[in-house]
Design an enzyme around this catalytic site. Structure first.
Site, PDB file in Angstrom:
ATOM      1  N   CYS A  56      64.035  50.022  16.022  1.00 34.79           N
ATOM      2  CA  CYS A  56      64.338  49.763  17.431  1.00 34.79           C
ATOM      3  C   CYS A  56      63.399  50.556  18.342  1.00 34.79           C
ATOM      4  CB  CYS A  56      65.805  50.077  17.739  1.00 34.79           C
ATOM      5  SG  CYS A  56      66.144  51.807  18.158  1.00 34.79           S
ATOM      6  N   ASP A 106      80.640  37.746  20.118  1.00 36.58           N
ATOM      7  CA  ASP A 106      80.215  38.540  21.273  1.00 36.58           C
ATOM      8  C   ASP A 106      81.157  39.726  21.396  1.00 36.58           C
ATOM      9  OD1 ASP A 106      82.016  38.441  24.033  1.00 36.58           O
ATOM     10  OD2 ASP A 106      82.471  36.806  22.652  1.00 36.58           O
ATOM     11  N   ASP A 141      81.512  32.253  29.580  1.00 30.79           N
ATOM     12  CA  ASP A 141      82.953  32.189  29.413  1.00 30.79           C
ATOM     13  C   ASP A 141      83.550  31.524  30.651  1.00 30.79           C
ATOM     14  OD1 ASP A 141      85.476  32.514  28.459  1.00 30.79           O
ATOM     15  OD2 ASP A 141      85.456  34.703  28.436  1.00 30.79           O
TER      16      ASP A 141
END
Length: 371
Positions: A305, A265, A90
């Site tokens: 996971c 995001d 960013d």
């Protein structure tokens, strides 16, 4: 950068982003690694356990500490962080506004004080690109003028004109540098005012590698946000990736995918994890709650996971209550796995022309209970 649009299902899109360090399947969720790492995780966690191909780092933070020249001297952000997927950075404009006192907006940039030591700095369109060149970002964001909502129409108009001016200056500067591996994205502003969004698109030159919808999730309602995305996304080039910045919940992401957005995001999965909130397909759970003290089942049955394959809710409950650092890692691995699987499954549904039914089934189950 090469972006291949592979399939559409109504407005939902599936594609491939070919970047210098990785090939990224879209829709994609980018874990946030503000300081060059995802909070509580290292590069091995990101690459090998989560399989993340693209993560976000922040120009403002890397510029102030350790400094972009330090990172450059040490081989760039990928080598520095030992993450050999891709980085999107960013511009740092949002952090300059939100973290600093006495911010001054000028026609040539943003003057701000460091939140670390109070030193004074100037971000210009060229300066933030130079920082991102030093970091060797795969995707660089232009400097923009972000407005919190609600905002007066006059301020919105100032914002989009300044943002478009800075974006176009950035594009010309980037062309002079001839760095094709560092891709440049423009940012569309305008709040929730649809005419202002159209004006922002019209003022922003073609030729960017991608286009972001910025200035949302800053105070508007969910309906206003969706209306703005639905209006703005079709105005953007079809052959370029579309990035919705800083948004958000699983519902937000699926809604935005259905409107033609490719990239996302948000700090939500990791921030929520650290604060005891874990995502499951049946809704969110708060692992600190007493019923989990003796619960010997994983966070979610059939979840693949790292945490769910090894540990029980009771163990996670204990780690959180004991304030053990390991808790943040395991909880973050679970929540990020949930988000990455969500967009992976959405992509598969688009490829198989069944996205709307996938979305409906997911949301019906997800909203069935939170506890």
């Amino acid at each position: 950068m090469d972006f291949q649009l592979q399939a559409t299902d109504n407005n939902a899109r599936a594609g491939l982003l070919n970047l210098a360090h990785s090939q990224v399947a879209t829709p994609v969720f980018m874990p946030v690694g503000t300081q060059g790492c995802i909070k509580s995780l290292d590069a091995t966690d990101a690459q090998e356990i989560l399989g993340a191909k693209l993560i976000l780092a922040n120009t403002y933070h890397m510029y102030l500490r350790p400094g972009e020249k330090v990172v450059e001297e040490l081989g760039g952000l990928h080598r520095f962080a030992q993450f050999y997927g891709s980085f999107l950075t960013d511009s740092g404009g949002f952090q300059a506004f939100s973290l600093s006192d006495n911010v001054k907006l000028q026609e040539d940039g943003i003057v701000f004080k460091s939140h670390i030591d109070g030193s004074k700095h100037l971000f210009t369109p060229a300066k933030v690109l130079d920082i991102q060149y030093s970091l060797n970002s795969d995707i660089m964001m232009v400097l923009d003028d972000l407005v919190g909502l609600p905002a007066p129409l006059k301020r919105l108009e100032e914002s989009i004109k300044r943002s478009a001016k800075w974006a176009n200056m950035s594009l010309e500067y980037h062309k002079e540098k001839n760095r094709p591996s560092n891709n440049l994205f423009a940012i569309i502003q305008g709040g929730t005012h649809l005419k202002m969004r159209s004006l922002s698109v019209g003022l922003t030159h073609e030729g960017f590698d991608g286009y972001a919808i910025g200035g949302l999730a800053v105070g508007e309602s969910a309906d206003e946000m969706l209306e703005t995305i639905a209006h703005t996304a079709p105005l953007l080039p079809k052959d370029k990736p579309r990035y919705l910045m800083g948004v958000g919940t699983p519902e937000n992401i699926l809604d935005a995918i259905s409107l033609g957005v490719d990239m996302f995001d948000c700090v939500m999965p990791t921030r929520n994890a650290r604060n005891a909130t874990l995502f499951t397909h049946s809704g969110k759970i708060s692992i600190k709650n007493a019923p989990y003290k003796l619960d010997n089942t994983p966070i979610e049955e059939n979840c693949a996971c790292y945490a769910c394959k090894r540990y029980s809710k009771a163990y996670l409950h204990h780690l959180f209550r004991a304030k053990e650092l390991t808790y943040a890692r395991l909880a973050s691995l679970h929540n990020l796995h949930f988000y990455l699987e969500l967009v992976k499954n959405a992509r598969n549904a688009i490829l198989e022309k069944r996205f709307l039914s996938f979305k409906k089934e997911f949301l019906e189950k997800y909203n069935s209970r939170s506890h």
